[in-house]
Design a protein around this motif. Sequence first.
Motif, PDB file in Angstrom:
ATOM      1  N   GLY A   1       0.828  -1.186   0.000  1.00 30.42           N
ATOM      2  CA  GLY A   1       0.000   0.000   0.000  1.00 30.42           C
ATOM      3  C   GLY A   1       0.866   1.241   0.000  1.00 30.42           C
ATOM      4  N   ILE A   2       0.222   2.392   0.042  1.00 29.62           N
ATOM      5  CA  ILE A   2       0.935   3.662   0.067  1.00 29.62           C
ATOM      6  C   ILE A   2       0.495   4.491   1.262  1.00 29.62           C
ATOM      7  N   PHE A   3       1.303   5.476   1.589  1.00 31.58           N
ATOM      8  CA  PHE A   3       1.012   6.385   2.703  1.00 31.58           C
ATOM      9  C   PHE A   3       1.260   7.800   2.194  1.00 31.58           C
ATOM     10  N   ILE A   4       0.221   8.620   2.219  1.00 38.89           N
ATOM     11  CA  ILE A   4       0.364  10.000   1.762  1.00 38.89           C
ATOM     12  C   ILE A   4       0.884  10.870   2.902  1.00 38.89           C
ATOM     13  N   GLY A   5       1.986  11.589   2.634  1.00 37.12           N
ATOM     14  CA  GLY A   5       2.483  12.595   3.560  1.00 37.12           C
ATOM     15  C   GLY A   5       2.010  13.961   3.080  1.00 37.12           C
ATOM     16  N   PRO A   6       0.877  14.458   3.581  1.00 38.33           N
ATOM     17  CA  PRO A   6       0.262  15.655   2.993  1.00 38.33           C
ATOM     18  C   PRO A   6       1.063  16.941   3.165  1.00 38.33           C
ATOM     19  N   SER A   7       1.836  17.053   4.245  1.00 43.48           N
ATOM     20  CA  SER A   7       2.617  18.281   4.429  1.00 43.48           C
ATOM     21  C   SER A   7       3.714  18.378   3.381  1.00 43.48           C
ATOM     22  N   ASP A   8       4.518  17.309   3.244  1.00 49.95           N
ATOM     23  CA  ASP A   8       5.564  17.325   2.227  1.00 49.95           C
ATOM     24  C   ASP A   8       4.974  17.428   0.827  1.00 49.95           C
ATOM     25  N   LEU A   9       3.847  16.767   0.606  1.00 51.27           N
ATOM     26  CA  LEU A   9       3.230  16.837  -0.714  1.00 51.27           C
ATOM     27  C   LEU A   9       2.768  18.261  -1.024  1.00 51.27           C
TER      28      LEU A   9
ATOM     29  N   PHE B   1      -4.023  -0.761  -0.649  1.00 51.18           N
ATOM     30  CA  PHE B   1      -4.658   0.150   0.298  1.00 51.18           C
ATOM     31  C   PHE B   1      -3.906   1.475   0.394  1.00 51.18           C
ATOM     32  N   ALA B   2      -4.631   2.484   0.876  1.00 53.09           N
ATOM     33  CA  ALA B   2      -4.063   3.824   1.031  1.00 53.09           C
ATOM     34  C   ALA B   2      -4.108   4.237   2.497  1.00 53.09           C
ATOM     35  N   CYS B   3      -3.029   4.884   2.939  1.00 50.57           N
ATOM     36  CA  CYS B   3      -2.911   5.401   4.305  1.00 50.57           C
ATOM     37  C   CYS B   3      -2.542   6.881   4.221  1.00 50.57           C
ATOM     38  N   ALA B   4      -2.753   7.600   5.311  1.00 50.86           N
ATOM     39  CA  ALA B   4      -2.399   9.021   5.296  1.00 50.86           C
ATOM     40  C   ALA B   4      -2.253   9.555   6.709  1.00 50.86           C
ATOM     41  N   PHE B   5      -1.504  10.644   6.813  1.00 51.62           N
ATOM     42  CA  PHE B   5      -1.356  11.364   8.079  1.00 51.62           C
ATOM     43  C   PHE B   5      -2.412  12.459   8.138  1.00 51.62           C
ATOM     44  N   ALA B   6      -3.092  12.541   9.281  1.00 51.25           N
ATOM     45  CA  ALA B   6      -4.039  13.636   9.527  1.00 51.25           C
ATOM     46  C   ALA B   6      -3.611  14.355  10.795  1.00 51.25           C
ATOM     47  N   GLY B   7      -3.780  15.653  10.807  1.00 55.87           N
ATOM     48  CA  GLY B   7      -3.310  16.440  11.934  1.00 55.87           C
ATOM     49  C   GLY B   7      -4.147  16.299  13.185  1.00 55.87           C
ATOM     50  N   ASP B   8      -5.414  15.883  13.021  1.00 58.35           N
ATOM     51  CA  ASP B   8      -6.284  15.716  14.185  1.00 58.35           C
ATOM     52  C   ASP B   8      -7.400  14.738  13.841  1.00 58.35           C
ATOM     53  N   GLY B   9      -8.253  14.481  14.817  1.00 60.85           N
ATOM     54  CA  GLY B   9      -9.309  13.494  14.627  1.00 60.85           C
ATOM     55  C   GLY B   9     -10.320  13.888  13.567  1.00 60.85           C
ATOM     56  N   GLU B  10     -10.660  15.170  13.503  1.00 56.74           N
ATOM     57  CA  GLU B  10     -11.641  15.613  12.502  1.00 56.74           C
ATOM     58  C   GLU B  10     -11.116  15.369  11.095  1.00 56.74           C
TER      59      GLU B  10
END
Length: 264
Positions: A173-181, A215-224
Motif C-alpha cells: 500500500g501507500i502512505f500520503i504525507g500531505p505536508s511534504d506533498l 490500500f491507502a494510508c495518510a497522516f491527519a493532523g487531528d481526529g476531525e
Amino acid sequence: MNAADIDGFAARIRNPESRMISAWVGIPDPLLVNHLAQEAFDAVVLDMQHGMWDLPSAAAAVSHVRIAGKPALARIPVGDFASASRLLDAGASGIIAPMINSAEDAKAFVKTTKYPPVGERSWGPSLALNHTGLSADDYLKNANDLTVAIAMIETRAALEAIDDILGVPGIDGIFIGPSDLSIALSNGDQVAPNAAEIDSAMQHAVACCSAHGKFACAFAGDGERAGELLKFGFAFVIAGAETAQLRSGARKQINAARKIVSGG
C-alpha cells in the motif's frame, strides 16, 4: 488481543472495507507508546524519520505495543532499508518508507522487507518468532503476508509515478504525507496539508490504490481530519502526532482550571 489477532493486522488493512485509526509517536519512550496503546487506536506507528527513536529503543517499543495488545509499525528514516528488515525481525507488523519516488525506489524497499521470491529479506526474525509463536518454517512461509510494506507518496515525482509504484510486487500500500506533498506541489511556497489541491491528490491516490487492489494510508493532523480522510476511502489514518495530543490535552486542562478561577 492475542498474538494471532495482532498478526491479523495485515489481513485487516488489506480489506477494502478497512477504516483504521493509529497513534503516531516520535518521542522515544516505550512507556509512552504503552499508554497510547491502551486507548482505542487500531495500531501504533513509531516515527523514526522525524522522531528521536534509534533502533534499540524502537525494537523495545514494538514489544511494549504488542504486550499492550496492538500491532506496531515503524516509519524508517529515508533510505534506511536495513532498519526495515531489523524492525520486522523485532516483530513490527509493517514498515512505512518515506520518499519513495519511483518504481526503482519501491523495488529497493521490497528487497529488504519481503522474503524470496518477492524480495531478498535476510533471515533472522528471532523476536518475531517469539511474538508470533510460529515455527521458523511457518514464519518463512507466511511472513510476506503477515507484514506490510508501505511506500510514502509525498513528492510531485512520486505522485506522477504512483501507478508504477503500486505495480511493484511486494508493495502492499501507500502512505500520503500531505505536508511534504503540499510543499512539493506548491514549489516550496507553503505547508498546507488540508488544501483543496491535496484533497484532490489524496482522492486520486485512493482511486489508484483501488485499481491496483492495494490500500491507502495518510497522516491527519487531528481526529476531525482523520475522519474526513476515512470518508475519502483511506484504510489507515493517523489522528495527529502524540506531541500535538499531549499539548492539546494539557492546554485543555489548564484553560479549564483558569476558567473556574476567573469565574468565566
